[in-house]
Design a protein around this motif. Structure first.
Motif: not given
Length: 902
Positions: A672-680
């Motif tokens: 499971r990835y921590n979506p709070q660190e989402l950068r695109i």
């Protein structure tokens, strides 16, 4: 003992008839010592044994010659005789070992010879022996190694390395050495599928051979060119078939025209070689050319087989004039295949008698030729050749339903098999025979033995022979499917639940192996498919996996659920639908799902039918276990429709379950990835584009809403970055990845998925020019980003501790009717090193795409899993467009999630 991956090359040469068989057909003539060398040997104390070996060799007694030369070497050691004499004998031994298929032994002798000539500083002889060594490695299927010996890395526009055989020959003006090296390099490139390089190599060899007036090498170069164009024709024929399957008639016509042109060119070269061989009274080269012409004439003149049968009879007559030798034995095996192919009752052109049964008028003559091959190989003690001839005989008797004779011969072939590459074929044949005679357990054992052999050689197949990709569906995939069918049928007769579960576990493992084999075949390179050992069902009790396998008469669906204590439980359901019916229903559903203007929702009937297949039988289990996420591991054409659009009569499947697709159980990493660190990192193409393809120029319309799509992403996720059009280049992508860590790469551009990875690409904003000398014009195209290119630039810049979490492709489309293109969706994510991918199965409305993608990222960023974020996005769309045209699945359904859904 070291595994021998080389034999598969020679086995395929006979099975698929894409080339003339074995190294003695493929390699250029060896550079012989000549009469001067013989005179030198005569002065040695061992000259009697050596000359005895030469006489035996010339008389066709290869094994006798080997024994004499081995004794000669032993005598040399005892008497400390001259090293030069010993090296001459080692050279003779190398060539004799090659004639009886003992290639590793031949290489061992040549290594000693090369070391001696290096020590005595005789560079011309070093270069020539290196070429012979490269020929041997190429006959083993180790074409990369052969290329390295002949030229080094052989990169475009770079000279060969100084210690390569080509550079040695050129540096010392050794024309004979250079002509052989170019020919051998062409052969290695051809067998790698590098056809343009092969043509250039053979043309250089031909040019030098003409200049020095060496007729043998002229013939060899002509044969090399002919075989290369024949391989090109075969590839274009298969591409034409694929384009026809997906309804692209224009592309199919272009590929078919190219195939005809390549066939004509191949025939011209074979005919030139044939005429030259006859003028030189060279029976071996005459037979090579005739065998090559038979298949070409068969394709060209299948309505009138007169010229084909005449050529066949000429080949048979030449075969009878050859002495007992490997040339004669494998020529007989080739002719046995060709006789069946040419005289089959079916109108099929591509069916091959080596792995399929043909209704042919030539079975008896084929049996006679194969018996002849058995006798010859026994006489010259070629164990592998004998095994292969007996195995082929066994297959003919299998097709005649003479099972006892077929079993006896197949068992002998298995006993005589030396390597996994042949074992796969004969174990498969033994499995079919055991099944036909009612011995199911024995059949399963043989099939498993065959697949175990296939697993050990799978990477060699895809790496070293690109033509093999076209034959996978007919010659490897059936082994897996036939075993799976046996296992599934066995489940119906088991009583104990533990036995049923154990059997279904084997089925699921088999499905996974098939999926892995399909992907590796599609990718056709050395991409490492990192497998995860923990099965998907154990990830969470609220997840269910639905695996499918399409068989000829039925569709099998297996539901797998977690069962506590790190175990899982599976249930099998049969759909009574033949494979063609499954294909027709799925294609019909796919067409209707794409039709956004469908005001009467005509898709619902088929969407409900597929729901009845996959979901209805398992509803009570899904509800009891409180399942929230469904993971589909689909087979073939089933991959081409989004399961979220299935309809139960009241609601879509996505309204009840989050849905994902997995390429295989063991290719899904459950982290499971921590979506709070989402950068695109987002790239987009808004302008019209044109790319150059094998089928000609292909144009793409502008994507007017991509600018809004990229802006929405960067606005909602401030740490993200977006680049458009001329900034969307491979170099810029690599630069950005090297500067910063981005867990998500978002590419809003056109994508094309083809028959293999070479025809699968994304369109970039970079412009490149192509010059056409014949028409004296220059065209400008958009640069393509292939799967291999994407893999290379991401792997070169990626932080190994921070893999790509998601690769999103928002303007891609796969064709209706394709069971191959959807492999590209999974393949491009795996090749890029991404944990998962989200992509569209068909091109949808630009504005809808921008809204859906923005909502997906927002939902994922809020803490939902990727599967549930996509579910929330699609449900929100449906709720916002109730009773509106936009509620049609054509707008929201094509986005599918592949891989890790957490």
């Amino acid at each position: 003992m070291q595994r021998l991956p080389y034999r598969i090359r020679r086995v395929w040469a006979v099975i698929f008839l894409t080339t003339l068989t074995l190294c003695l057909w493929l390699a250029h003539p060896s550079l012989t010592i000549g009469h001067q060398g013989i005179a030198e040997i005569a002065t040695a104390k061992s000259s009697a044994l050596t000359q005895q070996g030469l006489k035996l060799y010339q008389a066709g007694d290869i094994q006798g010659a080997i024994k004499s030369w081995q004794k000669s070497l032993s005598s040399d050691q005892e008497s400390n005789s001259n090293s030069a004499d010993r090296i001459s004998v080692l050279t003779y031994l190398a060539r004799a070992y090659q004639q009886v298929g003992q290639i590793p032994e031949a290489i061992a002798q040549l290594k000693q010879v090369i070391a001696y000539y290096r020590q005595t500083k005789e560079p011309i002889k070093v270069g020539r022996m290196l070429t012979e060594q490269a020929q041997l490695y190429s006959s083993l299927g180790q074409h990369r190694r052969a290329v390295a010996i002949l030229c080094g890395q052989n990169q475009i526009n770079l000279p060969c390395t100084q210690d390569s055989s080509l550079e040695i020959a050129r540096h010392h003006s050794d024309d004979l050495g250079e002509v052989a090296a170019w020919g051998s390099l062409g052969n290695a490139h051809r067998l790698q599928g590098e056809y343009e390089k092969a043509i250039q190599d053979f043309e250089r060899s031909y040019e030098i051979a003409q200049r020095i007036n060496n007729q043998t090498y002229i013939m060899s170069s002509l044969n090399g060119l002919a075989n290369t164009y024949a391989s090109l024709a075969k590839g274009n024929e298969r591409r034409a078939e694929f384009a026809s399957e997906v309804g692209d008639n224009k592309t199919a016509q272009k590929f078919q025209q190219d195939a005809v042109s390549d066939d004509n060119q191949a025939a011209q070269y074979f005919e030139q070689s044939l005429n030259l061989a006859r003028s030189q009274n060279d029976r071996v080269n005459e037979l090579r050319s005739l065998l090559g012409l038979v298949r070409l004439y068969y394709r060209q003149h299948r309505q009138d087989k007169t010229i084909v049968n005449n050529t066949l009879q000429q080949a048979i007559a030449v075969l009878e004039q050859l002495p007992d030798s490997r040339e004669q034995a494998y020529g007989a095996i080739q002719l046995a295949n060709l006789l069946q192919l040419v005289n089959q009752n079916s109108k099929s052109v591509t069916t091959d008698p080596a792995t399929q049964c043909l209704e042919s008028e030539s079975l008896l003559p084929s049996i006679q030729l194969l018996n002849k091959a058995v006798k010859i190989t026994q006489k010259i003690q070629d164990r592998e050749g004998e095994s292969f001839a007996k195995g082929r005989l066994g297959h003919i008797y299998e097709c005649r339903h003479d099972y006892q004779q077929a079993i006896n011969l197949t068992q002998q072939a298995l006993i005589g098999t030396i390597a996994n590459e042949s074992l796969y074929l004969w174990a498969w044949q033994a499995g079919r025979l055991s099944k036909a005679t009612g011995r199911v357990k024995e059949a399963i054992n043989f099939y498993e033995q065959s697949i175990d052999s296939l697993k050990t050689i799978r990477s060699d197949l895809t790496l070293e022979q690109r033509d093999f990709q076209f034959d996978f569906r007919d010659n490897v995939e059936p082994v897996y499917r036939e075993l799976l069918e046996l296992r599934l049928e066995q489940s119906q007769h088991l009583v104990k639940e533990s036995d049923i579960q154990q059997n279904l576990k084997f089925v699921l493992l088999g499905i996974d192996e098939l999926r892995l084999a399909e992907l590796q075949n599609y990718l056709g390179n050395d991409c490492d498919l990192a497998q995860i050992q923990e099965p998907v069902p154990l990830i969470g009790k609220n997840t269910a996996v639905l695996s499918s396998i399409i068989l000829k008469e039925r569709l099998a669906i297996i539901l797998t659920l977690a069962d506590g204590d790190q175990k899982f439980k599976s249930r099998l359901f049969w759909v009574q639908a033949k494979s063609q019916e499954v294909k027709d229903v799925i294609n019909d559903l796919r067409v209707k799902l794409e039709k956004r203007s469908d005001l009467v929702n005509s898709y619902k009937a088929k969407a409900q039918q597929v729901y009845e297949w996959f979901i209805r039988p398992f509803i009570k289990y899904l509800e009891t276990e409180k399942i929230e996420t469904l993971v589909f591991i689909q087979d073939g054409i089933l991959r081409s429709v989004p399961m979220g659009a299935l309809f139960d009569g009241k609601q879509f499947l996505i309204e009840k379950y989050a849905i994902a697709t997995a390429p295989a159980l063991t290719l899904t990493n459950p982290i499971r990835y921590n979506p709070q660190e989402l950068r695109i990192l987002a790239f987009g193409l808004t302008q019209a584009a044109t790319v150059e393809t094998d089928a000609g120029a292909k144009s793409f319309e502008p994507l007017s809403q991509v600018k809004l799509e990229i802006k929405t992403i960067t606005t909602s996720l401030p740490k993200s970055k977006g680049l458009l059009d001329q900034d969307f280049t491979p170099d810029r992508l690599q630069q950005e990845l090297q500067k910063n860590t981005y867990p998500v790469i978002h590419l809003a551009t056109h994508g094309k998925f083809g028959i293999d990875d070479r025809e699968t690409f994304l369109v970039t904003g970079k412009k490149v020019e192509a010059n056409y000398q014949k028409s004296r014009r220059t065209e400008t195209y958009n640069e393509k980003l292939t799967i291999a290119d994407l893999y290379e630039l991401i792997s070169n810049s990626r932080d190994r501790n921070h893999p790509i979490e998601l690769l999103t492709l928002t303007a891609c489309e796969t064709a209706v009717g394709s069971d191959r293109e959807t492999l590209g969706l999974a393949g491009i994510a795996i090749q890029a090193g991404s944990e998962s991918a989200m992509a569209s199965l068909w091109k949808i409305d630009d504005a809808a795409t921008a809204q859906l993608i923005a909502k997906f990222y927002q939902s994922w960023h809020s803490g939902l899993s990727k599967a549930k974020a996509l579910q929330a996005t699609q449900i929100a769309w449906l709720q916002a467009h109730q009773q509106q045209l936009e509620s049609h699945p054509g707008y929201w359904a094509p986005f599918i999630l592949i891989g890790n859904w957490l």
